[in-house]
Design an enzyme around this catalytic site. Structure first.
Site, mmCIF file in Angstrom:
data_model
loop_
_atom_site.group_PDB
_atom_site.id
_atom_site.type_symbol
_atom_site.label_atom_id
_atom_site.label_comp_id
_atom_site.label_asym_id
_atom_site.label_seq_id
_atom_site.Cartn_x
_atom_site.Cartn_y
_atom_site.Cartn_z
ATOM 1 N N GLY A 190 0.858 -1.167 0.088
ATOM 2 C CA GLY A 190 -0.069 0.052 -0.111
ATOM 3 C C GLY A 190 0.899 1.138 -0.116
ATOM 4 O O GLY A 190 0.398 2.413 0.328
ATOM 5 N N GLY A 235 2.590 2.381 -2.716
ATOM 6 C CA GLY A 235 2.705 3.107 -4.322
ATOM 7 C C GLY A 235 4.179 2.563 -4.878
ATOM 8 O O GLY A 235 4.477 3.578 -5.435
ATOM 9 N N SER A 236 4.472 1.095 -4.544
ATOM 10 C CA SER A 236 5.679 0.937 -5.082
ATOM 11 C C SER A 236 5.613 0.746 -6.569
ATOM 12 O O SER A 236 6.461 1.219 -7.366
ATOM 13 C CB SER A 236 6.075 -0.541 -4.684
ATOM 14 O OG SER A 236 5.027 -1.613 -4.906
ATOM 15 N N ALA A 287 3.596 2.533 -8.787
ATOM 16 C CA ALA A 287 3.328 3.922 -9.195
ATOM 17 C C ALA A 287 4.873 4.652 -9.337
ATOM 18 O O ALA A 287 5.289 5.059 -10.320
ATOM 19 C CB ALA A 287 2.450 4.768 -8.469
ATOM 20 N N ASP A 343 -1.654 7.906 -6.789
ATOM 21 C CA ASP A 343 -0.296 7.335 -6.507
ATOM 22 C C ASP A 343 0.820 8.055 -7.403
ATOM 23 O O ASP A 343 1.679 8.353 -6.930
ATOM 24 C CB ASP A 343 -0.090 6.028 -6.709
ATOM 25 C CG ASP A 343 -0.829 5.242 -5.685
ATOM 26 O OD1 ASP A 343 -1.692 5.783 -4.765
ATOM 27 O OD2 ASP A 343 -0.649 4.038 -5.445
HETATM 28 O O1 PMV Z 1 -2.456 0.060 -2.053
HETATM 29 P P1 PMV Z 1 -2.113 1.212 -3.062
HETATM 30 O O2 PMV Z 1 -0.590 1.790 -2.513
HETATM 31 O O3 PMV Z 1 -1.962 0.403 -4.405
HETATM 32 O O4 PMV Z 1 -3.071 2.250 -3.084
HETATM 33 C C1 PMV Z 1 -4.289 2.077 -3.666
HETATM 34 C C2 PMV Z 1 -5.263 3.118 -3.649
HETATM 35 C C3 PMV Z 1 -6.785 3.339 -4.124
HETATM 36 O O5 PMV Z 1 -7.383 4.417 -3.669
HETATM 37 C C4 PMV Z 1 -7.301 2.025 -3.466
HETATM 38 C C5 PMV Z 1 -6.731 3.083 -5.475
HETATM 39 C C6 PMV Z 1 -6.312 4.160 -6.319
HETATM 40 O O6 PMV Z 1 -6.250 4.026 -7.602
HETATM 41 O O7 PMV Z 1 -6.635 5.265 -5.978
#
Ligand code: PMV
Length: 324
Positions: A113, A115-116, A118, A159
């Site tokens: 979670g 953002g690795s 992105a 992200d």
């Molecule tokens: O878990 P991560 O870092 O991929 O964050 C996802 C964030 C979401 O809101 C769930 C999806 C998005 O595209 O914003």
């Protein structure tokens, strides 16, 4: 810009946390994000005498792709480096009679979670822009978002924005503005140890939404309201309010079903050890819990969480964003 005769190029992009509004941001509600002091670093060497793409990664090892992959890239759509290969193909100056060797060094945990993917997409596009044809930051961002959408097609793009521009920012409907925090926030990440797939969780929420339309609408409005109040709390440096809002946000995430037993356990411990607030950061279903702590109890909070068997990583916000 760091580039040597157009043959070696370097770029780096940071990880991120989501303080408020994840998931609802996909449905055009506002979110507050910040880039943090963990980064992916990429070096690309262009070799005119080669005809292959080589990727060296500290964690995933060495991978080799013949240049012929670009003739039918769709075949590689399940490959971990599909977005990276896609950005190479999309670079307008890329010619297929060239070799590229990537060295990826990342201290951003994968699937947590933070953002690795992105950060990897943005840094890759920037590196290629150094080596082939310079493109502006806005264009780098656009292409990185396109690549991210290959991994999960409903990506909000948030992200990629935060890893590109850095800092603490408010994001909604593809635009953003920077926020200033009046006080330094003592934040911790507590990993659940469970990797998640953002795409799967976003799809899960999409299904929840279609079978609970009215309820989802109410929850999304509540998320918007929390985020708006959080903007004020950040500006005022009101960490008590900010903590309460994080707890409120967590309840919404529980209601849409992206929390789980381990997350609930960590949240319970955060309450027990007097965190001001705690919530999922990112897609949930695992990943990390984000906790806001009063600076005075930082050490005891960490000690207590570690005694309970949970790692506690202090978070430093950063403002550089993409470096290339
Ligand atoms: O878990 P991560 O870092 O991929 O964050 C996802 C964030 C979401 O809101 C769930 C999806 C998005 O595209 O914003």
């Amino acid at each position: 810009m760091i580039s040597y005769n157009g043959h070696i190029s370097y770029a780096s992009a940071p990880a991120k946390i989501i303080l408020f509004g994840e998931h609802f941001v996909v449905y055009e509600k506002p979110a507050i994000l910040a880039s943090i002091d963990k980064r992916v670093h990429i070096i690309v060497i262009k070799n005119d005498n080669e005809n292959s793409i080589i990727i060296n990664d500290r964690i995933f090892g060495k991978k080799y792709y013949p240049i012929s992959v670009f003739a039918d890239l769709e075949r590689f759509s399940n490959d971990i480096y599909f977005p990276l290969l896609y950005t190479i193909k999309k670079n307008s100056a890329f010619k297929s009679n060239v070799g590229l060797e990537f060295t990826i060094n990342s201290d951003i945990p994968y699937g947590m979670g933070l953002g690795s993917s992105a950060a990897l997409s943005v840094a890759t596009v920037a590196c290629l822009s150094n080596i082939f044809k310079a493109i502006k930051k806005e264009k780098i961002l656009e292409l990185a978002i396109e690549a991210e959408k290959l991994v999960h097609k409903n990506s909000s793009g948030a992200d990629c924005i935060v890893t590109t521009y850095g800092g603490l920012l408010l994001y909604q409907k593809k635009s953003f503005r920077k926020l200033e925090s009046k006080r330094e926030l003592s934040l911790f990440l507590i990993p659940t140890g469970i990797k998640h797939s953002t795409g799967e969780l976003v799809d899960f929420v999409k299904k929840f939404k279609s079978s609970n339309l009215d309820n989802f609408h109410k929850l999304a409005n509540a998320s918007e309201n929390i985020t708006k109040r959080a903007i004020r709390a950040i500006k005022d440096g009101n960490e008590i309010m900010l903590g309460d809002l994080m707890n409120e946000n967590q309840i919404l995430l529980e209601k849409i079903g992206v929390s789980n037993l381990i997350i609930d356990k960590i949240i319970g411990l955060c309450y027990k050890y007097q965190a001001l607030g705690s919530k999922i950061t990112g897609a949930g279903g695992g990943g990390c819990v984000l906790a806001l702590i009063k600076a005075e109890i930082k050490n005891s909070f960490m000690r207590n969480m570690e005694k309970e068997g949970f790692q506690c990583i202090p978070v430093e916000l950063e403002t550089d964003g993409l470096i290339y």
